[in-house]
Design a protein around this motif. Sequence first.
Motif, short mmCIF file in Angstrom:
data_model
loop_
_atom_site.label_atom_id
_atom_site.label_comp_id
_atom_site.label_asym_id
_atom_site.label_seq_id
_atom_site.Cartn_x
_atom_site.Cartn_y
_atom_site.Cartn_z
N ASP A 70 11.35 -8.92 -4.76
CA ASP A 70 12.53 -8.45 -4.05
C ASP A 70 13.73 -8.53 -4.98
O ASP A 70 13.92 -9.53 -5.68
CB ASP A 70 12.80 -9.31 -2.81
N PRO A 71 14.56 -7.48 -5.04
CA PRO A 71 15.69 -7.47 -5.96
C PRO A 71 16.87 -8.24 -5.39
O PRO A 71 16.92 -8.57 -4.20
CB PRO A 71 16.02 -5.98 -6.08
N ARG A 72 17.85 -8.51 -6.25
CA ARG A 72 19.12 -9.06 -5.80
C ARG A 72 20.23 -8.16 -6.33
O ARG A 72 20.17 -7.68 -7.47
CB ARG A 72 19.33 -10.49 -6.29
N ALA A 73 21.20 -7.90 -5.50
CA ALA A 73 22.27 -6.98 -5.87
C ALA A 73 23.17 -7.60 -6.92
O ALA A 73 23.46 -8.80 -6.90
CB ALA A 73 23.08 -6.61 -4.63
N GLY A 74 23.63 -6.78 -7.86
CA GLY A 74 24.58 -7.23 -8.88
C GLY A 74 25.99 -7.29 -8.32
O GLY A 74 26.23 -7.01 -7.14
N SER A 75 26.93 -7.60 -9.20
CA SER A 75 28.31 -7.82 -8.76
C SER A 75 28.97 -6.57 -8.22
O SER A 75 29.87 -6.66 -7.37
CB SER A 75 29.14 -8.38 -9.93
N ASP A 76 28.56 -5.38 -8.68
CA ASP A 76 29.20 -4.15 -8.23
C ASP A 76 28.37 -3.41 -7.19
O ASP A 76 28.63 -2.26 -6.88
CB ASP A 76 29.48 -3.23 -9.42
N ALA A 77 27.35 -4.07 -6.61
CA ALA A 77 26.51 -3.46 -5.58
C ALA A 77 26.58 -4.30 -4.31
O ALA A 77 26.64 -5.53 -4.36
CB ALA A 77 25.08 -3.34 -6.05
N THR A 109 19.75 -5.81 -10.26
CA THR A 109 18.64 -6.17 -9.37
C THR A 109 18.06 -7.55 -9.64
O THR A 109 17.39 -8.10 -8.77
CB THR A 109 17.50 -5.15 -9.53
N GLY A 110 18.27 -8.09 -10.84
CA GLY A 110 17.67 -9.36 -11.19
C GLY A 110 16.21 -9.25 -11.54
O GLY A 110 15.51 -10.26 -11.65
N LEU A 111 15.70 -8.02 -11.73
CA LEU A 111 14.30 -7.84 -12.06
C LEU A 111 14.05 -8.16 -13.52
O LEU A 111 14.72 -7.65 -14.40
CB LEU A 111 13.86 -6.41 -11.77
N THR A 112 13.10 -9.01 -13.78
CA THR A 112 12.73 -9.35 -15.15
C THR A 112 11.21 -9.31 -15.26
O THR A 112 10.50 -9.15 -14.27
CB THR A 112 13.23 -10.76 -15.52
N GLY A 113 10.69 -9.49 -16.46
CA GLY A 113 9.25 -9.52 -16.63
C GLY A 113 8.74 -8.24 -17.23
O GLY A 113 9.47 -7.44 -17.80
N GLY A 153 0.78 -1.22 0.00
CA GLY A 153 0.00 0.00 0.00
C GLY A 153 0.81 1.28 0.00
O GLY A 153 0.25 2.36 0.22
N ALA A 154 2.14 1.19 -0.26
CA ALA A 154 2.99 2.38 -0.28
C ALA A 154 3.84 2.38 -1.54
O ALA A 154 4.21 1.33 -2.06
CB ALA A 154 3.88 2.42 0.96
N LEU A 155 4.15 3.56 -2.03
CA LEU A 155 4.98 3.71 -3.22
C LEU A 155 6.45 3.51 -2.84
O LEU A 155 6.95 4.12 -1.89
CB LEU A 155 4.78 5.10 -3.82
N HIS A 156 7.12 2.64 -3.58
CA HIS A 156 8.53 2.31 -3.30
C HIS A 156 9.38 2.58 -4.53
O HIS A 156 8.92 2.48 -5.66
CB HIS A 156 8.68 0.83 -2.93
N VAL A 157 10.64 2.91 -4.28
CA VAL A 157 11.63 3.08 -5.34
C VAL A 157 12.76 2.08 -5.11
O VAL A 157 13.11 1.77 -3.97
CB VAL A 157 12.18 4.51 -5.39
N LEU A 158 13.32 1.58 -6.18
CA LEU A 158 14.41 0.61 -6.09
C LEU A 158 15.74 1.35 -5.94
O LEU A 158 16.06 2.24 -6.72
CB LEU A 158 14.44 -0.25 -7.35
N TRP A 195 13.96 -2.31 -1.99
CA TRP A 195 12.91 -1.34 -2.21
C TRP A 195 12.84 -0.42 -1.00
O TRP A 195 12.88 -0.86 0.14
CB TRP A 195 11.57 -2.03 -2.39
N HIS A 196 12.72 0.88 -1.24
CA HIS A 196 12.60 1.87 -0.17
C HIS A 196 11.34 2.70 -0.39
O HIS A 196 11.07 3.13 -1.52
CB HIS A 196 13.81 2.81 -0.17
N ARG A 197 10.60 2.93 0.69
CA ARG A 197 9.46 3.83 0.58
C ARG A 197 9.93 5.21 0.19
O ARG A 197 10.95 5.70 0.70
CB ARG A 197 8.71 3.89 1.92
#
Length: 244
Positions: free
Chosen positions: A114-121, A75-79, A32-37, A126-128
């Motif tokens: 939920d994201p996954r961090a890449g090799s350089d992160a 992040t591993g986000l797909t779709g 119910g809240a807006l989040h940014v990656l 997600w943060h509100r």
Amino acid sequence: MDESEFLAGYDPRAYPAVAVTVDVVALTIRGGALHVLLVQRGEQPYAGLWALPGGFIRPGEDLPEAAARELDEETGLTGRVHIEQLASYGAPERDPRMRIVSISYLAFAPDLPDPRAGSDAADAAWHRVDRLPKLAFDHERILGHGLERARDKLEYTPLATAFAGERFTISELRAVYETVWGVPLHAGNFHRKILSVPGFVESTGETTESGGARGGPRAKLYRAGDARLLHPALLRPSREEEIR
């Protein structure tokens, strides 16, 4: 001198070096809240600070390709993710490494995982948008522009349906508007406005399986229509007051 002769004698090293990066403002609604990656930087500069996902473009890579790749790699986000160009940022001192111009992109989709961090992160999460940590570079400014673009586009485009999924009720669509705009909306007025905009939504002919917690009638399910612009526009309550 023809073009081939000109290019043979052209030396790009005669000009100051400028690099190009992409940064992505990825938005979704969770709980119910807006989040940014955001990704936590694992390397200098600004190691340990949070930043928008992004990075340098590769040779031969178009800008939208770079934005989609960075979003996936870090992040591993797909779709199904809608992504569009937002703005460009080229202040001389925006990056301590060298002169870097960033092309920002806005991405949004419903219920992103939920994201996954890449090799350089070091991390990705997600943060509100109303509970943000300190951001690296000029990413607070970029994020601010991305949020305002999303809020504006809800007024005159069917962007809200990109947050709502393939099938949704009018109440669920209203929740998207309330979450992104940050204001409550009158349920009855909203319902009438949505159905009065040609091509905004279309009925699926189906209903929800139940009537909700209070056991009322089952709600009709809708999908996005074929409209690209909303006419009349759905103005934010504050914008309606300005026009009056």
